[in-house]
Scaffold this motif. Sequence first.
Motif, PDB file in Angstrom:
ATOM      1  N   SER A  49       0.791  -1.145   0.011  1.00 33.73           N
ATOM      2  CA  SER A  49       0.091   0.059   0.147  1.00 33.73           C
ATOM      3  C   SER A  49       0.789   1.424   0.082  1.00 33.73           C
ATOM      4  O   SER A  49       1.973   1.235   0.679  1.00 33.73           O
ATOM      5  CB  SER A  49      -1.029   0.117   1.375  1.00 33.73           C
ATOM      6  N   ALA A  50       0.473   2.279  -0.825  1.00 29.62           N
ATOM      7  CA  ALA A  50       1.229   3.522  -0.644  1.00 29.62           C
ATOM      8  C   ALA A  50       1.190   4.073   0.580  1.00 29.62           C
ATOM      9  O   ALA A  50       0.026   4.348   1.311  1.00 29.62           O
ATOM     10  CB  ALA A  50       0.709   4.526  -1.451  1.00 29.62           C
ATOM     11  N   GLY A  51       2.464   4.510   1.313  1.00 31.04           N
ATOM     12  CA  GLY A  51       2.497   4.914   2.697  1.00 31.04           C
ATOM     13  C   GLY A  51       2.449   3.874   3.692  1.00 31.04           C
ATOM     14  O   GLY A  51       2.866   4.287   4.832  1.00 31.04           O
ATOM     15  N   ARG A  62      10.508   5.439   4.408  1.00 33.23           N
ATOM     16  CA  ARG A  62      10.163   4.653   3.180  1.00 33.23           C
ATOM     17  C   ARG A  62      11.304   3.592   2.822  1.00 33.23           C
ATOM     18  O   ARG A  62      12.390   3.641   2.895  1.00 33.23           O
ATOM     19  CB  ARG A  62      10.156   5.965   2.115  1.00 33.23           C
ATOM     20  N   GLU A  65      12.825  -0.024  -3.443  1.00 31.93           N
ATOM     21  CA  GLU A  65      12.158  -1.034  -4.270  1.00 31.93           C
ATOM     22  C   GLU A  65      12.865  -2.331  -4.188  1.00 31.93           C
ATOM     23  O   GLU A  65      12.263  -3.383  -3.696  1.00 31.93           O
ATOM     24  CB  GLU A  65      12.396  -0.683  -5.876  1.00 31.93           C
ATOM     25  N   ARG A  99      -6.951  -1.809  -3.073  1.00 35.70           N
ATOM     26  CA  ARG A  99      -5.672  -0.889  -3.504  1.00 35.70           C
ATOM     27  C   ARG A  99      -5.933  -0.277  -4.718  1.00 35.70           C
ATOM     28  O   ARG A  99      -5.549   0.832  -4.963  1.00 35.70           O
ATOM     29  CB  ARG A  99      -4.628  -1.733  -3.306  1.00 35.70           C
ATOM     30  N   ASP A 103      -6.687   3.532  -5.639  1.00 32.27           N
ATOM     31  CA  ASP A 103      -5.393   4.215  -6.179  1.00 32.27           C
ATOM     32  C   ASP A 103      -4.302   4.094  -5.207  1.00 32.27           C
ATOM     33  O   ASP A 103      -3.605   5.136  -4.710  1.00 32.27           O
ATOM     34  CB  ASP A 103      -5.409   5.546  -6.636  1.00 32.27           C
ATOM     35  N   ARG A 104      -4.331   3.145  -4.213  1.00 32.88           N
ATOM     36  CA  ARG A 104      -3.353   2.998  -3.335  1.00 32.88           C
ATOM     37  C   ARG A 104      -2.309   2.190  -3.225  1.00 32.88           C
ATOM     38  O   ARG A 104      -1.525   1.845  -2.163  1.00 32.88           O
ATOM     39  CB  ARG A 104      -3.900   2.592  -1.985  1.00 32.88           C
ATOM     40  N   SER A 105      -2.050   1.399  -4.440  1.00 27.95           N
ATOM     41  CA  SER A 105      -0.990   0.641  -4.534  1.00 27.95           C
ATOM     42  C   SER A 105       0.226   1.335  -4.664  1.00 27.95           C
ATOM     43  O   SER A 105       0.402   2.274  -5.332  1.00 27.95           O
ATOM     44  CB  SER A 105      -1.285  -0.032  -5.983  1.00 27.95           C
ATOM     45  N   VAL A 106       1.393   0.691  -4.180  1.00 27.48           N
ATOM     46  CA  VAL A 106       2.480   1.381  -4.192  1.00 27.48           C
ATOM     47  C   VAL A 106       3.239   1.451  -5.598  1.00 27.48           C
ATOM     48  O   VAL A 106       3.882   2.453  -6.050  1.00 27.48           O
ATOM     49  CB  VAL A 106       3.467   0.639  -3.129  1.00 27.48           C
ATOM     50  N   SER A 107       2.934   0.307  -6.258  1.00 22.62           N
ATOM     51  CA  SER A 107       3.445   0.188  -7.780  1.00 22.62           C
ATOM     52  C   SER A 107       3.110  -1.067  -8.387  1.00 22.62           C
ATOM     53  O   SER A 107       2.653  -2.126  -7.743  1.00 22.62           O
ATOM     54  CB  SER A 107       4.917   0.168  -8.026  1.00 22.62           C
TER      55      SER A 107
END
Length: 276
Positions: A49-51, A62, A65, A99, A103-107
């Motif tokens: 999840s983003a964040g 953070r 990758e 997610r 739009d909460r996916s990290v990538s």
Amino acid sequence: EAVARDFGGTAPFARAVVEALTEVLNHPLRDGLVSNTEKVAAYVNLLLSAGGDRQLTKAGGRLTEDEREARLAALDRLVAQVTDKDVFERVCRDALADRLLKDRSVSNDAERSLVSKLKARYGTQYTGKMEGMLNDIAASSKLNDEYRAAPAVGAVQAVEFVPRVLTMGSWPTYPPHVFVARLPAEMAASVGAFTAYYRKHGTAERKLTWPLSVGKVAVVFTNDRGVKYELTAIPLQAAVLMHINGVADTTPLTAVRDSVGLTELVANRILHSLAC
């Protein structure tokens, strides 16, 4: 690593560690408690999840990758000891849907990395729905670019509108009431315009339905002091807010219910979620 470093990689000891880990991970719990399988899936959700990585590092920093990939690789070895794999797949799939739609996916790369690891371990059937969701999002991005470039689209849209076309069999099911609720005119016009475009340029035999309990709406409003706010809501919540905004002073629950096309129970839930 600890077994190899501190115990010389002794096979009986390594086997005992694996057996102990398997026992702990799959130990039955009393009713109402979260299983360790679900906790592992929740960790996966935080990791992707983003964040979410800020809750996983000591200083709230953070992850790079490479660090995230290393944790995914370690998780893959841990998941191998989970016996209730169906529960793990269901929780991971529901979290992935949440997610992607919010739009909460990290990538996208990190999401596909997890799916590829699960696929290598358990096979295509295990990850088929998750792969389908990722493919739907990729195809929808391309479709949106084509739709935005179409003539006269801007003249129709009173709001910024980014639809996603999802394959029903891949995504979680939604209750019937989320398909029959009525949107306010500004939102309904955008839905109607895209539906007409899709029927003309997409796959004609595919029927579009709109589950209004998923997705994200940015509602911008100004209070009586002139301060501007932006509230993130689901479409059902946005429809209720826009109905309230269109009436003077107060409005009864029955008017909200009838205007949006909700049952009393669902209307109560939506209003409660907005008030808390």
